[in-house]
Motif scaffolding. Structure first.
Motif, mmCIF file in Angstrom:
data_model
loop_
_atom_site.group_PDB
_atom_site.id
_atom_site.type_symbol
_atom_site.label_atom_id
_atom_site.label_comp_id
_atom_site.label_asym_id
_atom_site.label_seq_id
_atom_site.Cartn_x
_atom_site.Cartn_y
_atom_site.Cartn_z
ATOM 1 N N TYR A 1 0.839 -1.203 0.000
ATOM 2 C CA TYR A 1 0.000 0.000 0.000
ATOM 3 C C TYR A 1 0.870 1.247 0.000
ATOM 4 N N VAL A 2 0.275 2.350 -0.465
ATOM 5 C CA VAL A 2 0.929 3.653 -0.498
ATOM 6 C C VAL A 2 0.060 4.619 0.296
ATOM 7 N N ASN A 3 0.648 5.259 1.319
ATOM 8 C CA ASN A 3 -0.089 6.212 2.130
ATOM 9 C C ASN A 3 -0.209 7.542 1.413
ATOM 10 N N VAL A 4 -1.226 8.307 1.808
ATOM 11 C CA VAL A 4 -1.452 9.615 1.194
ATOM 12 C C VAL A 4 -0.288 10.539 1.495
ATOM 13 N N THR A 5 0.150 10.560 2.755
ATOM 14 C CA THR A 5 1.333 11.318 3.153
ATOM 15 C C THR A 5 2.249 10.390 3.943
ATOM 16 N N ARG A 6 3.438 10.903 4.262
ATOM 17 C CA ARG A 6 4.416 10.071 4.948
ATOM 18 C C ARG A 6 3.942 9.663 6.334
ATOM 19 N N HIS A 7 3.312 10.563 7.054
ATOM 20 C CA HIS A 7 2.901 10.291 8.438
ATOM 21 C C HIS A 7 1.426 9.938 8.547
ATOM 22 N N SER A 8 0.766 9.735 7.434
ATOM 23 C CA SER A 8 -0.653 9.391 7.464
ATOM 24 C C SER A 8 -0.842 7.893 7.320
ATOM 25 N N ARG A 9 -1.936 7.399 7.878
ATOM 26 C CA ARG A 9 -2.271 5.982 7.750
ATOM 27 C C ARG A 9 -3.351 5.744 6.705
ATOM 28 N N VAL A 10 -3.797 6.795 6.081
ATOM 29 C CA VAL A 10 -4.820 6.670 5.042
ATOM 30 C C VAL A 10 -4.163 6.147 3.762
ATOM 31 N N LYS A 11 -4.760 5.113 3.179
ATOM 32 C CA LYS A 11 -4.187 4.503 1.995
ATOM 33 C C LYS A 11 -4.656 5.227 0.733
ATOM 34 N N HIS A 12 -3.715 5.394 -0.191
ATOM 35 C CA HIS A 12 -4.033 5.975 -1.490
ATOM 36 C C HIS A 12 -4.413 4.820 -2.420
ATOM 37 N N LEU A 13 -5.702 4.768 -2.800
ATOM 38 C CA LEU A 13 -6.219 3.607 -3.514
ATOM 39 C C LEU A 13 -5.560 3.445 -4.894
ATOM 40 N N ALA A 14 -5.506 4.522 -5.680
ATOM 41 C CA ALA A 14 -4.964 4.424 -7.044
ATOM 42 C C ALA A 14 -3.470 4.089 -7.029
ATOM 43 N N MET A 15 -2.701 4.754 -6.182
ATOM 44 C CA MET A 15 -1.263 4.489 -6.102
ATOM 45 C C MET A 15 -0.979 3.092 -5.559
ATOM 46 N N SER A 16 -1.788 2.641 -4.609
ATOM 47 C CA SER A 16 -1.602 1.293 -4.074
ATOM 48 C C SER A 16 -1.873 0.242 -5.143
ATOM 49 N N ALA A 17 -2.939 0.453 -5.933
ATOM 50 C CA ALA A 17 -3.243 -0.492 -7.013
ATOM 51 C C ALA A 17 -2.126 -0.501 -8.062
ATOM 52 N N THR A 18 -1.596 0.675 -8.384
ATOM 53 C CA THR A 18 -0.502 0.757 -9.354
ATOM 54 C C THR A 18 0.739 0.050 -8.841
ATOM 55 N N LYS A 19 1.045 0.225 -7.562
ATOM 56 C CA LYS A 19 2.220 -0.424 -6.979
ATOM 57 C C LYS A 19 2.072 -1.935 -6.987
ATOM 58 N N ILE A 20 0.879 -2.443 -6.642
ATOM 59 C CA ILE A 20 0.664 -3.895 -6.619
ATOM 60 C C ILE A 20 0.814 -4.475 -8.016
ATOM 61 N N VAL A 21 0.172 -3.824 -9.000
ATOM 62 C CA VAL A 21 0.261 -4.316 -10.382
ATOM 63 C C VAL A 21 1.711 -4.291 -10.872
ATOM 64 N N LEU A 22 2.456 -3.224 -10.541
ATOM 65 C CA LEU A 22 3.845 -3.102 -10.978
ATOM 66 C C LEU A 22 4.721 -4.185 -10.361
ATOM 67 N N GLU A 23 4.548 -4.452 -9.074
ATOM 68 C CA GLU A 23 5.360 -5.466 -8.411
ATOM 69 C C GLU A 23 5.048 -6.856 -8.960
ATOM 70 N N TRP A 24 3.767 -7.156 -9.186
ATOM 71 C CA TRP A 24 3.409 -8.460 -9.737
ATOM 72 C C TRP A 24 3.898 -8.609 -11.176
ATOM 73 N N THR A 25 3.867 -7.513 -11.925
ATOM 74 C CA THR A 25 4.372 -7.560 -13.305
ATOM 75 C C THR A 25 5.862 -7.866 -13.331
ATOM 76 N N LYS A 26 6.620 -7.248 -12.433
ATOM 77 C CA LYS A 26 8.053 -7.530 -12.343
ATOM 78 C C LYS A 26 8.304 -8.993 -11.998
ATOM 79 N N ALA A 27 7.552 -9.520 -11.030
ATOM 80 C CA ALA A 27 7.752 -10.905 -10.607
ATOM 81 C C ALA A 27 7.405 -11.879 -11.729
ATOM 82 N N VAL A 28 6.271 -11.642 -12.413
ATOM 83 C CA VAL A 28 5.863 -12.534 -13.500
ATOM 84 C C VAL A 28 6.861 -12.463 -14.656
ATOM 85 N N THR A 29 7.318 -11.253 -14.971
ATOM 86 C CA THR A 29 8.309 -11.097 -16.050
ATOM 87 C C THR A 29 9.600 -11.828 -15.720
#
Length: 395
Positions: free
Chosen positions: A181-209
């Motif tokens: 997950y990616v937080n909205v700010t450094r000290h916040s616990r609120v998750k950024h939905l779009a950035m978190s989804a992008t990070k998950i897809v990117l990490e899985w793409t790297k692993a599959v590749t």
């Protein structure tokens, strides 16, 4: 009268003996010169007389034995016309110095746009490195592989797969944030939905590749389908592998780390500078003998491209820049003496800059001890001691 006549006779005999000595020395010098001409005749024989008789080894042995003797003999017994020829050559060079300087100035001005283009080409690091690798691999393909014309492309593909695998494993090993997950700010616990989804897809793409790439390479090597033109020799693999490992950025970042793990005291913490100069010197040295070999087989265009890109451009700019940085670093530390083992044993202190233990150190005029690399970095910002803030005064 008798005494006077005896003195005159002695003077005449001494003068004649000196003249006779001079004439004999001239005769000996001329004999040495003529023998030199005779002994150098095999080099001018059609198609090489010594090579025809005994091969290149006989030519090399003859050169090592005869040429030093000829040089020493002509140096000890120089002919009278040697100094005159040297003087004439110096006068001609002095007269031609001004025209040659003007011609070199014109050539330098004409070459300035080409030099700017070369620097722009080297600034595109990935492109210039890839072109250098292609030229080097193609040259080795033409010289060291008898039938495999696609060996260079296969080799470059396999090396790139290894590089990608190493960089991915290195990224996993040095990764600190394993959260998907990616937080909205450094000290916040609120998750950024779009950035978190992008990070998950990117990490899985790297692993599959990574998994697909490794599987494809293993299948290609195991089944050997489409590899009938891939026939590398041991020398080909050694040269191309060494060149690739010393030019690819991923490995250029890893080698200094491994070199620093050896903790060689002679390098004084400047492993990055030393390895940069060593790597560029080795890659240039690997390319140099391939140029005359390609010219011997009448592959003029490839020889010219290899010389221009891998020897001239990379050697002149990249090797020259690495050597200049190393020389500058060593020059800035030359005034500071090395600490002796006895001083380091009695000191039992740490470097005030990096707080690391000192197995080797440099001593300032104010008797403070620092790592050589730490002192070099401090000298880049100030010419004062980091501890007592006094200017360095050398006796």
């Amino acid at each position: 009268m008798g005494m006077i006549s005896r003195v005159r006779g002695r003077i005449r005999s001494d003068s004649f003996s000196k003249i006779h000595t001079i004439k004999s020395e001239d005769k000996l010098a001329n004999i040495v010169w003529l023998l030199s001409l005779v002994l150098l005749l095999p080099y001018w024989a059609p198609r090489g007389l010594l090579v025809a008789l005994g091969g290149a080894w006989l030519m090399a042995a003859y050169t090592c034995l005869v040429v030093p003797v000829l040089i020493s003999a002509n140096y000890k017994y120089p002919a009278r016309w040697y100094p005159a020829v040297v003087k004439l050559a110096q006068e001609v060079a002095k007269k031609l110095r001004a025209p040659v300087t003007r011609v070199l100035g014109v050539m330098k001005a004409a070459y300035a746009p080409v030099e700017r283009a070369e620097k722009l080409f080297l600034q595109m690091n990935n492109l210039s490195t890839m072109i250098g690798q292609l030229l080097m691999f193609t040259a080795c393909d033409r010289l060291l592989v008898s039938q495999g014309r696609l060996t260079c492309l296969y080799s470059l593909m396999f090396y790139n797969v290894v590089t990608y695998s190493v960089s991915y494993v290195r990224e996993i090993c040095t990764k600190e944030d394993w959260s998907p997950y990616v937080n909205v700010t450094r000290h916040s616990r609120v998750k950024h939905l779009a950035m978190s989804a992008t990070k998950i897809v990117l990490e899985w793409t790297k692993a599959v590749t990574f998994i697909v790439t490794i599987t494809f390479v293993l299948l290609a090597l195991g089944l050997e389908q489409g590899l009938e033109h891939y026939k590398p020799t041991a020398l080909y693999t050694a040269i191309t592998g060494t060149y690739y490992l010393l030019t690819e950025r991923t490995f250029l970042e890893l080698w200094p780390i491994g070199l620093s793990a050896l903790k060689l005291e002679r390098l004084e913490g400047m492993e990055l500078l030393y390895f940069g100069a060593w790597a560029r010197a080795i890659t240039t040295a690997l390319a140099i003998p391939l140029v005359p070999a390609l010219a011997w087989y009448e592959r003029w265009r490839l020889a010219a491209l290899l010389f221009y890109v891998c020897v001239f451009i990379h050697g002149r700019h990249r090797l020259g820049e690495a050597l200049a940085k190393l020389q500058e670093a060593r020059g800035s530390l030359a005034k500071f003496r090395r600490a002796t083992p006895e001083e380091l044993a009695t000191l039992e202190d740490v470097c005030a800059v990096c707080l690391g233990t000192m197995k080797s150190a440099r001593v300032t005029p104010c008797a403070h001890f620092f790592h050589a690399d730490c002192l070099r970095k401090c000298l880049a910002n100030s010419d004062r001691c980091p501890i007592c803030v006094r200017p360095y005064v050398f006796c």
